[in-house]
Design a protein around this motif. Sequence first.
Motif, PDB file in Angstrom:
ATOM      1  N   ALA A 190      67.203  24.171  35.629  1.00 39.67           N
ATOM      2  CA  ALA A 190      66.347  24.349  35.381  1.00 39.67           C
ATOM      3  C   ALA A 190      65.288  25.451  36.236  1.00 39.67           C
ATOM      4  O   ALA A 190      64.903  26.154  35.845  1.00 39.67           O
ATOM      5  N   THR A 191      65.195  25.082  37.608  1.00 38.21           N
ATOM      6  CA  THR A 191      64.516  26.533  38.354  1.00 38.21           C
ATOM      7  C   THR A 191      65.633  27.927  37.976  1.00 38.21           C
ATOM      8  O   THR A 191      64.225  28.335  38.010  1.00 38.21           O
ATOM      9  N   ILE A 194      72.292  22.438  28.422  1.00 33.63           N
ATOM     10  CA  ILE A 194      71.108  22.274  28.333  1.00 33.63           C
ATOM     11  C   ILE A 194      71.150  21.692  26.742  1.00 33.63           C
ATOM     12  O   ILE A 194      70.311  20.298  26.896  1.00 33.63           O
ATOM     13  N   LEU A 252      64.695  20.408  29.489  1.00 33.30           N
ATOM     14  CA  LEU A 252      65.212  19.326  29.999  1.00 33.30           C
ATOM     15  C   LEU A 252      63.306  18.473  30.631  1.00 33.30           C
ATOM     16  O   LEU A 252      64.038  17.354  31.109  1.00 33.30           O
ATOM     17  N   ILE A 266      63.996  24.528  28.794  1.00 33.48           N
ATOM     18  CA  ILE A 266      63.345  24.060  29.707  1.00 33.48           C
ATOM     19  C   ILE A 266      62.495  22.849  29.373  1.00 33.48           C
ATOM     20  O   ILE A 266      62.190  21.323  29.455  1.00 33.48           O
ATOM     21  N   LEU A 291      59.807  18.347  35.936  1.00 33.40           N
ATOM     22  CA  LEU A 291      60.583  19.156  36.834  1.00 33.40           C
ATOM     23  C   LEU A 291      61.183  18.432  37.185  1.00 33.40           C
ATOM     24  O   LEU A 291      62.468  17.949  37.542  1.00 33.40           O
ATOM     25  N   PRO A 314      66.627  15.133  28.719  1.00 36.54           N
ATOM     26  CA  PRO A 314      67.523  16.552  29.948  1.00 36.54           C
ATOM     27  C   PRO A 314      69.010  15.933  28.982  1.00 36.54           C
ATOM     28  O   PRO A 314      70.644  16.728  29.787  1.00 36.54           O
ATOM     29  N   TYR A 319      70.897  19.772  36.841  1.00 37.74           N
ATOM     30  CA  TYR A 319      69.927  20.317  36.165  1.00 37.74           C
ATOM     31  C   TYR A 319      69.043  20.457  36.563  1.00 37.74           C
ATOM     32  O   TYR A 319      68.218  21.861  35.871  1.00 37.74           O
TER      33      TYR A 319
END
Lengths: 324, 384, 291
Positions: free
Chosen positions: A114-115, C230, C275, C272, A103, C279, A110
């Motif tokens: 993501a979090t 994303i 990512l 996720i 992560l 990304p 980003y």
Amino acid sequence: MRILRSFGLALCILAAGGVLSLVLPEYHLRLLNLSVVASIAVIGLNIAFGYVGLISLGHAAFVGLGAYIMAISTTRLGLSPWLAMPAAVAATAAFAVAIGLPLLRLKGHYLALATLGLNVSFVIVASNWLEMTGGTNGIAQIPSFSILHHAISDERSFLWLALVSLTLVVVVATLLHHSRYGRALISVRDDELAAEMTGIDTTRLKIMGFAFSAAYAAFAGCLFASHVRFISPEDFSYAHSINYLAMLIVGGEGTIVGAILGSVLLTFLPEWLRFLGNAYLALFGLLVFLVLVFLPTGIVGLRKFVRGPSRVDRSVQAAAEVRP
Amino acid sequence: MQITRKAFLKSIAALCVAPMAGVPARAEGGGEILVGATVPMTGPLSLTGLQYLNSLRLAEENINKTGGINGRKLKIVFEDTQGSNSTAVNAYVKLAQETKPAFFFLSSYSTQNLAVSPEVKKVQVPAMYAGGADAIAEGGNDWMFRLRPTDSVAAAGMVACVTTVLKARKVGILYIQNDFGQGGAASAVKALEAQSVVVVGREAYGQTDKDFSAQIINLRNKGAEAVLLFNYPQDGALVLRQYKALGMKAPLVGSSSLYVTATMQLLSPADLENTFCVLDTLVDPAMSPRMKDFIEQYRAKFGNDPDPYGLAYYDGAFLMADAMRQAGLDPAALQKWLLTQKSWDGIGHNYAYDSKGNGVHEVVIVKTKAGSKALELVKKVTLS
Amino acid sequence: MADFFQLAINGFAIGGVYALAAIGFVIVYEATGVVNFAAGQFVMFGTFAGVAALVNAQLPWPIAYAAALFAMAAFGVLFFLLVYWPLKLSPAVTVIIGTVAISITMQNAALLVFGSWPVRIPSPLEGMTVEVGGAVVSVHALLTMAITALLVGGLWFLLHRTSFGIGMRAVAQDVQAARLMGLKVGRVLAMSWVLGALLAGAAGLLLGPMWFADVNMGDPVALKAFAATIIGGFGSLPGAVVGGIFVGLSEVLGASYISSAYKDLISFGIMIGFLFVRPQGMFGEKIQDRG
């Protein structure tokens, strides 16, 4: 010198809290307890965000993870809360390391997204893993901490536990801040490239910072679980993550005092403004926004009206200027 | 302008403490009798919350109009729980400390009830609540009294509709992913299996979902002869519309929020055809003269129709008033009096409290009259 | 097979809405570098502009839609002046949190004005359905997809074939250089907010009749639009469209073939996953931390 002052701060917290615990009525004791627990989580967020510059919109997931591990191990396995808490903190920190590895290669929005996704996923799992988490009905009857058969179940004695915890956390965070490691963390935030060039392993540092922050969150989660004695996924939704971030920003990012002031203020404020009803949240958003625009260093920044800008302010400003 | 740091910190401290001081302490003497009510008045839960906020206000007015409690006036003090468990506990503790009421009304949301429960135990004043989760009563808190059927009683009512009214042998379940839906679906499965009805599928959806075609088609393909729906208002209306659009023929039995006003206003009579709903009680003027009075007064005062949630709290307020008239204001006496009620005649129900504080053991199966949104009673279901 | 077709169509319809919301978000990001966390509330405002014009004011269709879109454009200007401008020199983090804060204000302001009851918005195509290959599809949903396609095409044209669009992309790449080239940077930035608000408004107007309107609808849409962005790639228009439809399909097909309880985990899990592994998404920019 600054370390000494921070230890002074810790003593002040204990003394002020102690006095308040004797004079305040139940309702305000409860709010004070909530703000102390929130402070611990926000001091943790400050390590990730204020020191290392990692934007996390998923802090509540770590608070929740800690709270759930604590709740499950005490209610299902019959573990003592004193044993369950370190286990929960360690497990959450380990989880943060595991998830941080991939992560934390992300930055800026980003990482924020993501979090945020992590927090949403946490709530989905907590709501649906019925056998383990009890689903959206949550887990009730979480035991309180007890010392020598005296259960810390009333607000007054819980405040003592919470204050001792907060003091501990402040001392650890201060030592961290002024250690070689802490300075390295801040250098990563200020200018990652430069930090890397001086031979700092930035990835490792960021993961360590993230894990520390998660451990603080889990600690707060355990206290929360034993205070309210009931948890459900709703208590750890991303709206709470945003609230933690707002506490840090209103108080003043990068400082421990700011983290505490922000937590106390934003816990009490909605209660003082109860009469506003639906208008409160509208006003809350506006307030945070105005703080961002006019007080970028938070309430702590008001200090510069009192005495010249402190070193912390200057470093924050410098950091703000460095970043694009 | 020279402000020292000490002065600055002092003023901050003063600011923090100021609102804590000067708490108005209301005397309990011979004046008004204070009652505390924690209600979600704002936020997403206020959709239902406003119903009982209004009902409690109406009840207060009517009780005071007819002589109050042995000559003393009743005053209900409201605090907002918003949509959050933590705020619900804050609201309760605030009332308990500042208003010191002789009686409490809690919200109708189970997780809020569960979160407040440890505090109620500490304060030791009777509290009425309307959350459905069975877990609230299982917690062994003998200060809490439920005003509505438990989720398992409601689920049993839905099962009874399937087995006795529809006589279906294969049933699909569709539920919302929250405490209400998950609990209801679980107890429905148990009750259906006990009657050896096959549960062909269990499908879930999120609270904010907008498309249910996957779930509905799955249930259709598994051969469901009837579908049980555990829903909240808005999603219930959307499910129903998509259910019809997909051409589902199996009758649908919804939980109580399918036929509340907030849902019904979103639907047409055609959408509601071939559906049933299990309600706490049928809020219809034809049921009884007292019901008619309640509905007319509510409409006149608030401009919309009351629902069973509102009625539950209205009944609750009158039950509390009776308790105070006969047992006085001592919390333990009130608690004892309530526990001995085995047939208190309310507008919506006959309230009979068991040792766990559950007072309602019946539900009604209703459907809409052909071509209209008016409801008619199909059957009353009483469970032990 | 008919079932699969039905599910796919529904997935496309819901994905089209996510895509529109995502485009509104991407266009602002492209031009200003601001990640607008209030994007979901923009969509909600669009829906409620429709409620105000169609339900409250009872205006006829064309006038109501025009009025609602005009209101959204005006809101875009307002947002530019009152939210974007004061924060334009702040660090990215501050801007993110600023838009989060304003999003809370927007949602609750709508609650104060419109209340918490869900509202049914009529559609000019109310109740019309067509049967395609055994699947029942509402004409409104089909029109939504068509309008989405049209808007995306128009937008592409605007960005790549008009001087305004080229100016906008120039500002996005380098404000200083664009200013030196004589571009009116402020006006370009303001216009991008207006465009973003208009697109969100269109999304809001189109989804209203399908979903009912309520003031809490913004956040769920925003979360899905973020996931779409994303997956498709930050700052990429085709990415936003493909990502939106991907999320819509994964939701509906995932609920059908994997698990209805965990279907949202599928889209966020994929987000996720992207990512971690890629990304920049399917079509996105290579740079990891812009803004």
